[in-house]
Design an enzyme around this catalytic site. Structure first.
Site, short mmCIF file in Angstrom:
data_model
loop_
_atom_site.label_atom_id
_atom_site.label_comp_id
_atom_site.label_asym_id
_atom_site.label_seq_id
_atom_site.Cartn_x
_atom_site.Cartn_y
_atom_site.Cartn_z
N GLN A 20 24.87 -10.10 24.91
CA GLN A 20 26.19 -9.37 24.99
C GLN A 20 25.91 -7.69 25.08
OE1 GLN A 20 29.46 -10.71 22.98
NE2 GLN A 20 28.40 -12.92 22.83
N ASP A 37 25.15 -21.36 22.89
CA ASP A 37 26.75 -21.73 22.80
C ASP A 37 27.05 -23.53 22.63
OD1 ASP A 37 27.36 -19.22 22.33
OD2 ASP A 37 28.25 -18.91 23.87
N ARG A 42 32.82 -22.88 17.43
CA ARG A 42 32.08 -23.65 17.96
C ARG A 42 31.77 -24.81 17.06
NH1 ARG A 42 32.43 -22.14 22.69
NH2 ARG A 42 32.13 -20.08 23.51
#
Length: 297
Positions: free
Chosen positions: A42, A186, A258
């Site tokens: 990111q 992820d 998550r």
């Protein structure tokens, strides 16, 4: 956020704090900057998006091994679709000159990471789930997490591409796998939940960077599975899961959306699972538990 804050300051931005909340002021001068790739993609994506409107442009070098690399590729593809020229100087070094970003009309595809949860529900429960607006076929510049469908196929699910969507179906056994999930990390907690229901052991690797995300995800997954009777071995960069009879129990979401969602999916197949801190799912999927009610009905 320290690497991003440091990089923005080196490029001329003013930042009034070392962590959130903070205020960023421009203009962005631009220049050369180096950011690490081992913790998150990111940082690189954020700088690439800002680069065309900087005064001098940007030369960006991503040092070390890049995790979640498909997200950087997707960022570059998005810029190029808007008329931005991105020059690749080396495998992990890019140059973007100052230039306009053109407006475009775009159809936004569904979130492949979010789609992994109903797909995993089909895997652990058996039966079929169809998810609209997600193409499971990996392609350059698109969402890397669509590879989770390939993983589910390797574990014994039938994955079909439909017009405008994907169908996941399981009628037979689930198989254990050995896979490097570095580029789709992820989806790691969700794939781990499916692996706990398989007939053979699984090793999920390439995940050392997930120890520094919203939680230490390797430790949180291991603790959650153990709370339900699972047989788990932690590695520095991964986890080994040996199928064992599972039972109800309390799973600590560890403040991580998550983890909460992955173990909620597992709870569809294992009666009596309680998620402590389940409200964190609102971070990325506010309607998640409504989805689960539909899948369970």
């Amino acid at each position: 956020m320290a690497p991003l804050i440091r990089a923005l300051r080196e490029l001329g931005a003013g930042i009034d704090a070392e962590a959130l909340p903070l205020t960023v002021t421009g203009p962005l001068r631009g220049g050369y900057v180096d950011v690490p790739g081992s913790a998150s993609s990111q940082f690189a994506s954020a700088l690439l998006l800002a680069a065309p409107r900087s005064r001098q442009g940007l030369t960006l070098r991503i040092s070390g091994s890049l995790v979640s690399a498909p997200f950087v590729a997707m960022t570059i593809a998005g810029l190029e679709r808007r008329g931005v020229h991105v020059e690749r100087l080396a495998p992990n070094e890019f140059r973007i000159a100052p230039q306009p970003v053109k407006a475009r009309d775009l159809a936004i595809p569904g979130d492949a990471t979010a789609a992994s949860y109903p797909a995993a529900a089909a895997a652990v429960l058996g039966g079929r789930v169809t998810v609209e607006n997600v193409d499971p076929r990996p392609s350059a510049g698109d969402q890397g997490d669509v590879r989770c469908f390939e993983v589910l196929r390797a574990m014994g699910c039938d994955v079909s591409t439909l017009s405008g969507g994907v169908s996941v179906r399981r009628t037979g056994a689930l198989y254990g796998i050995r896979d490097d999930l570095r580029d789709i990390s992820d989806t790691f907690p969700t794939i781990a939940a499916v692996a706990a229901c398989a007939t053979g052991p699984s090793e999920l690797l390439g995940l050392g960077h997930t120890r520094r995300q919203e939680s230490d995800r390797i430790a949180a997954v291991a603790a959650g599975l153990r709370a339900l009777g699972g047989d788990v071995t932690e590695y520095a960069d991964g986890i080994r899961i040996v199928p064992a009879p599972l039972h109800g129990g309390v799973v600590d979401a560890a403040g991580d959306h998550r983890i909460a969602m992955a173990f909620s999916i597992l709870g569809l197949a294992v009666p009596g699972v309680t998620i402590e801190g389940a409200e964190v799912t609102a971070k990325t999927y506010p309607g998640f538990y409504g989805l689960l009610e539909e899948l369970a009905s």
